[in-house]
Design a protein around this motif. Sequence first.
Motif, PDB file in Angstrom:
ATOM      1  N   LYS A   1       0.912  -1.086  -0.079  1.00  0.00           N
ATOM      2  CA  LYS A   1      -0.210   0.127   0.067  1.00  0.00           C
ATOM      3  C   LYS A   1       0.878   1.232   0.156  1.00  0.00           C
ATOM      4  CE  LYS A   1      -4.376   1.302   1.835  1.00  0.00           C
ATOM      5  NZ  LYS A   1      -5.453   0.828   2.916  1.00  0.00           N
ATOM      6  N   SER A   2       2.035   1.189   0.688  1.00  0.00           N
ATOM      7  CA  SER A   2       2.836   2.429   0.562  1.00  0.00           C
ATOM      8  C   SER A   2       3.554   2.702  -0.649  1.00  0.00           C
ATOM      9  CB  SER A   2       3.999   2.259   2.016  1.00  0.00           C
ATOM     10  OG  SER A   2       4.876   3.260   1.700  1.00  0.00           O
ATOM     11  N   ILE A   3       3.840   1.622  -1.414  1.00  0.00           N
ATOM     12  CA  ILE A   3       4.402   1.658  -2.655  1.00  0.00           C
ATOM     13  C   ILE A   3       3.621   2.026  -3.690  1.00  0.00           C
ATOM     14  CG2 ILE A   3       5.644   0.440  -4.638  1.00  0.00           C
ATOM     15  CD1 ILE A   3       6.964  -1.522  -2.319  1.00  0.00           C
ATOM     16  N   GLY A   4       2.358   1.648  -3.452  1.00  0.00           N
ATOM     17  CA  GLY A   4       1.295   1.945  -4.626  1.00  0.00           C
ATOM     18  C   GLY A   4       0.630   3.504  -4.406  1.00  0.00           C
ATOM     19  N   SER A   5       1.062   4.121  -3.150  1.00  0.00           N
ATOM     20  CA  SER A   5       0.525   5.485  -2.983  1.00  0.00           C
ATOM     21  C   SER A   5       1.388   6.534  -3.807  1.00  0.00           C
ATOM     22  CB  SER A   5       0.754   5.876  -1.378  1.00  0.00           C
ATOM     23  OG  SER A   5       2.002   5.839  -1.154  1.00  0.00           O
ATOM     24  N   PHE A   6       2.469   6.256  -4.348  1.00  0.00           N
ATOM     25  CA  PHE A   6       3.222   6.965  -5.183  1.00  0.00           C
ATOM     26  C   PHE A   6       2.628   7.493  -6.601  1.00  0.00           C
ATOM     27  CE2 PHE A   6       6.501   5.643  -2.197  1.00  0.00           C
ATOM     28  CZ  PHE A   6       7.307   6.998  -1.871  1.00  0.00           C
ATOM     29  N   PRO A   7       2.165   6.357  -7.205  1.00  0.00           N
ATOM     30  CA  PRO A   7       1.302   6.599  -8.504  1.00  0.00           C
ATOM     31  C   PRO A   7       0.229   7.112  -8.142  1.00  0.00           C
ATOM     32  CG  PRO A   7       1.690   4.348  -8.244  1.00  0.00           C
ATOM     33  CD  PRO A   7       2.482   4.743  -6.992  1.00  0.00           C
ATOM     34  N   ARG A   8      -0.520   6.916  -6.992  1.00  0.00           N
ATOM     35  CA  ARG A   8      -1.956   7.192  -6.832  1.00  0.00           C
ATOM     36  C   ARG A   8      -1.591   8.867  -6.582  1.00  0.00           C
ATOM     37  NH1 ARG A   8      -5.983   3.948  -6.066  1.00  0.00           N
ATOM     38  NH2 ARG A   8      -7.253   5.475  -4.649  1.00  0.00           N
ATOM     39  N   LEU A   9      -0.636   9.392  -5.819  1.00  0.00           N
ATOM     40  CA  LEU A   9      -0.620  10.920  -5.664  1.00  0.00           C
ATOM     41  C   LEU A   9      -0.335  11.596  -6.977  1.00  0.00           C
ATOM     42  CD1 LEU A   9      -0.203  13.187  -3.746  1.00  0.00           C
ATOM     43  CD2 LEU A   9       2.211  12.630  -3.832  1.00  0.00           C
ATOM     44  N   LEU A  10       0.663  10.835  -8.112  1.00  0.00           N
ATOM     45  CA  LEU A  10       0.810  11.533  -9.139  1.00  0.00           C
ATOM     46  C   LEU A  10      -0.365  11.673 -10.098  1.00  0.00           C
ATOM     47  CD1 LEU A  10       4.174   9.976 -10.194  1.00  0.00           C
ATOM     48  CD2 LEU A  10       3.947  12.208  -9.298  1.00  0.00           C
ATOM     49  N   LEU A  11      -1.313  10.672  -9.933  1.00  0.00           N
ATOM     50  CA  LEU A  11      -2.490  10.851 -10.692  1.00  0.00           C
ATOM     51  C   LEU A  11      -3.413  11.614  -9.798  1.00  0.00           C
ATOM     52  CD1 LEU A  11      -2.622   7.208 -12.087  1.00  0.00           C
ATOM     53  CD2 LEU A  11      -2.250   8.956 -13.153  1.00  0.00           C
ATOM     54  N   LYS A  12      -3.242  12.108  -8.791  1.00  0.00           N
ATOM     55  CA  LYS A  12      -4.066  12.845  -7.954  1.00  0.00           C
ATOM     56  C   LYS A  12      -5.436  12.251  -7.420  1.00  0.00           C
ATOM     57  CE  LYS A  12      -2.733  17.503  -9.915  1.00  0.00           C
ATOM     58  NZ  LYS A  12      -3.097  18.515 -10.759  1.00  0.00           N
ATOM     59  N   LYS A  13      -5.311  10.955  -7.252  1.00  0.00           N
ATOM     60  CA  LYS A  13      -6.302  10.098  -6.669  1.00  0.00           C
ATOM     61  C   LYS A  13      -6.289  10.035  -5.297  1.00  0.00           C
ATOM     62  CE  LYS A  13      -6.827   7.019 -10.427  1.00  0.00           C
ATOM     63  NZ  LYS A  13      -6.870   5.651 -10.961  1.00  0.00           N
ATOM     64  N   ILE A  14      -5.271  10.561  -4.587  1.00  0.00           N
ATOM     65  CA  ILE A  14      -5.129  10.769  -2.831  1.00  0.00           C
ATOM     66  C   ILE A  14      -4.626  12.051  -2.861  1.00  0.00           C
ATOM     67  CG2 ILE A  14      -4.944   8.455  -2.325  1.00  0.00           C
ATOM     68  CD1 ILE A  14      -1.807   8.596  -2.201  1.00  0.00           C
ATOM     69  N   THR A  15      -4.724  12.530  -1.619  1.00  0.00           N
ATOM     70  CA  THR A  15      -4.396  14.079  -1.001  1.00  0.00           C
ATOM     71  C   THR A  15      -2.820  13.800  -0.662  1.00  0.00           C
ATOM     72  OG1 THR A  15      -4.999  13.669   1.076  1.00  0.00           O
ATOM     73  CG2 THR A  15      -6.752  14.711  -0.289  1.00  0.00           C
ATOM     74  N   PRO A  16      -1.945  14.844  -0.645  1.00  0.00           N
ATOM     75  CA  PRO A  16      -0.564  14.908  -0.008  1.00  0.00           C
ATOM     76  C   PRO A  16      -0.846  14.251   1.474  1.00  0.00           C
ATOM     77  CG  PRO A  16      -0.893  16.789  -1.259  1.00  0.00           C
ATOM     78  CD  PRO A  16      -2.409  16.207  -1.288  1.00  0.00           C
ATOM     79  N   ARG A  17      -1.709  14.742   2.243  1.00  0.00           N
ATOM     80  CA  ARG A  17      -2.008  14.102   3.707  1.00  0.00           C
ATOM     81  C   ARG A  17      -2.285  12.829   3.572  1.00  0.00           C
ATOM     82  NH1 ARG A  17      -6.108  16.678   8.056  1.00  0.00           N
ATOM     83  NH2 ARG A  17      -5.292  15.156   9.819  1.00  0.00           N
ATOM     84  N   GLU A  18      -2.999  12.063   2.774  1.00  0.00           N
ATOM     85  CA  GLU A  18      -3.258  10.594   2.719  1.00  0.00           C
ATOM     86  C   GLU A  18      -2.081  10.007   2.205  1.00  0.00           C
ATOM     87  OE1 GLU A  18      -5.153   7.026   2.933  1.00  0.00           O
ATOM     88  OE2 GLU A  18      -5.538   8.861   3.694  1.00  0.00           O
ATOM     89  N   PHE A  19      -1.326  10.588   1.295  1.00  0.00           N
ATOM     90  CA  PHE A  19      -0.145  10.026   0.708  1.00  0.00           C
ATOM     91  C   PHE A  19       0.874   9.824   1.789  1.00  0.00           C
ATOM     92  CE2 PHE A  19       4.210  10.902  -0.593  1.00  0.00           C
ATOM     93  CZ  PHE A  19       4.614   9.947  -1.473  1.00  0.00           C
ATOM     94  N   LYS A  20       1.096  10.789   2.658  1.00  0.00           N
ATOM     95  CA  LYS A  20       1.995  10.610   3.722  1.00  0.00           C
ATOM     96  C   LYS A  20       1.537   9.515   4.845  1.00  0.00           C
ATOM     97  CE  LYS A  20       4.036  13.414   7.502  1.00  0.00           C
ATOM     98  NZ  LYS A  20       4.173  14.730   8.134  1.00  0.00           N
ATOM     99  N   ARG A  21       0.352   9.584   5.089  1.00  0.00           N
ATOM    100  CA  ARG A  21      -0.016   8.371   5.744  1.00  0.00           C
ATOM    101  C   ARG A  21      -0.057   7.067   5.451  1.00  0.00           C
ATOM    102  NH1 ARG A  21      -4.313   5.135   7.235  1.00  0.00           N
ATOM    103  NH2 ARG A  21      -5.116   4.995   5.237  1.00  0.00           N
ATOM    104  N   ARG A  22      -0.291   6.874   4.223  1.00  0.00           N
ATOM    105  CA  ARG A  22       0.042   5.549   3.541  1.00  0.00           C
ATOM    106  C   ARG A  22       1.594   5.175   3.414  1.00  0.00           C
ATOM    107  NH1 ARG A  22      -4.430   4.273  -0.992  1.00  0.00           N
ATOM    108  NH2 ARG A  22      -6.242   5.306  -0.168  1.00  0.00           N
ATOM    109  N   VAL A  23       2.304   6.094   3.001  1.00  0.00           N
ATOM    110  CA  VAL A  23       3.855   6.004   3.300  1.00  0.00           C
ATOM    111  C   VAL A  23       4.325   5.301   4.222  1.00  0.00           C
ATOM    112  CG1 VAL A  23       6.054   7.126   2.745  1.00  0.00           C
ATOM    113  CG2 VAL A  23       4.250   7.444   1.008  1.00  0.00           C
ATOM    114  N   PHE A  24       3.917   6.086   5.431  1.00  0.00           N
ATOM    115  CA  PHE A  24       4.399   5.553   6.685  1.00  0.00           C
ATOM    116  C   PHE A  24       3.636   4.269   7.352  1.00  0.00           C
ATOM    117  CE2 PHE A  24       6.139   9.766   6.313  1.00  0.00           C
ATOM    118  CZ  PHE A  24       7.499   9.350   6.771  1.00  0.00           C
ATOM    119  N   LEU A  25       2.606   3.869   6.904  1.00  0.00           N
ATOM    120  CA  LEU A  25       2.222   2.687   7.368  1.00  0.00           C
ATOM    121  C   LEU A  25       2.887   1.654   7.837  1.00  0.00           C
ATOM    122  CD1 LEU A  25      -1.628   2.298   4.850  1.00  0.00           C
ATOM    123  CD2 LEU A  25      -1.207   2.725   7.559  1.00  0.00           C
ATOM    124  N   PRO A  26       3.858   0.895   7.067  1.00  0.00           N
ATOM    125  CA  PRO A  26       4.465  -0.088   7.552  1.00  0.00           C
ATOM    126  C   PRO A  26       5.210   0.232   8.780  1.00  0.00           C
ATOM    127  CG  PRO A  26       5.117  -0.076   5.222  1.00  0.00           C
ATOM    128  CD  PRO A  26       4.159   1.389   5.586  1.00  0.00           C
TER     129      PRO A  26
END
Length: 298
Positions: A111-136
């Motif tokens: 989920k953390s790795i998959g958050s990078f393309p989702r951010l680029l495609l603007k499917k998640i907010t920067p705040r949600e991106f940060k949360r997902r990156v740090f999940l592990p």
Amino acid sequence: MLGSERYLLVSLGAFDIIVKLHPHYCGRPYALVVELPISNLLANCQERIRIGNLHDGGYVLCAADLQDSDFLLSFGVSDDWTFEEAFRSLNSNSPIHAYDHTVDLIVFVKKSIGSFPRLLLKKITPREFKRRVFLPFSYSIFFQNNRVHFKEKVTSPAYREAEVSIESIFDRTNSSSIFLKMDIEGSEYKVLSEIVGYSNRITGMVIEFHDIHSSVDKFLEGMVELAKYFDIIHVHGNNYGSVSDLHDVPNVIELTFSRKETHDNRVEILSTPILGLDSPNNPQKVDLHFTISSAPLP
């Protein structure tokens, strides 16, 4: 009866529910009052507090129940353990056993790795991106020592290797002051009767009931069983769930229970939302407004 009020009697299998529709308020055509055919079920908690996420993942409970608890059983974690973190901070060193068969460290790494393309495609907010990156990392830091995540499905009967019964769960604890949080996407109806068997070891519970529209008989049967040992001290509608065509009856309801001997102050109704306590699960939608009433049918 006021002339502006309207009543409906809805037959639901073995039960009847009285639905009372009140005039316009809070921006909605009607406020819904659902009268359960169960007496002596609702009580007023002297102090209610909200712990966990501001939106989905946070719950309201009785402060006294939190103080009296020395163990947390959490059924359903997903990727949000803010409730568990808050419980831990308020009950220092209390063990936590969390059950969720759908997640583990590998799931969060993906989920953390998959958050990078989702951010680029603007499917998640920067705040949600940060949360997902740090999940592990947050998962590994929190679930250690006496805070244990069991990758098992809570159900009954538990036949398969990845399934666990209520009996096995309570056998793993040595506490008689347990707080229980349950959000297991409809499986709650399978285990309610077994949970009642351990009522003497439970200080309080918050349970998210799903699929009310299609499981209303199971829901009311569960209320009858729980009413023998617990009071409902708070109610909230989850606005991620659908609402029925019958004037916004919620399909997902969050109920907070407290042991009966804790409260003497019986009430006839509990309404939601409460300013300062309740918050919409989905912040992009308005919260659900309704009242639950505990009274025998006339």
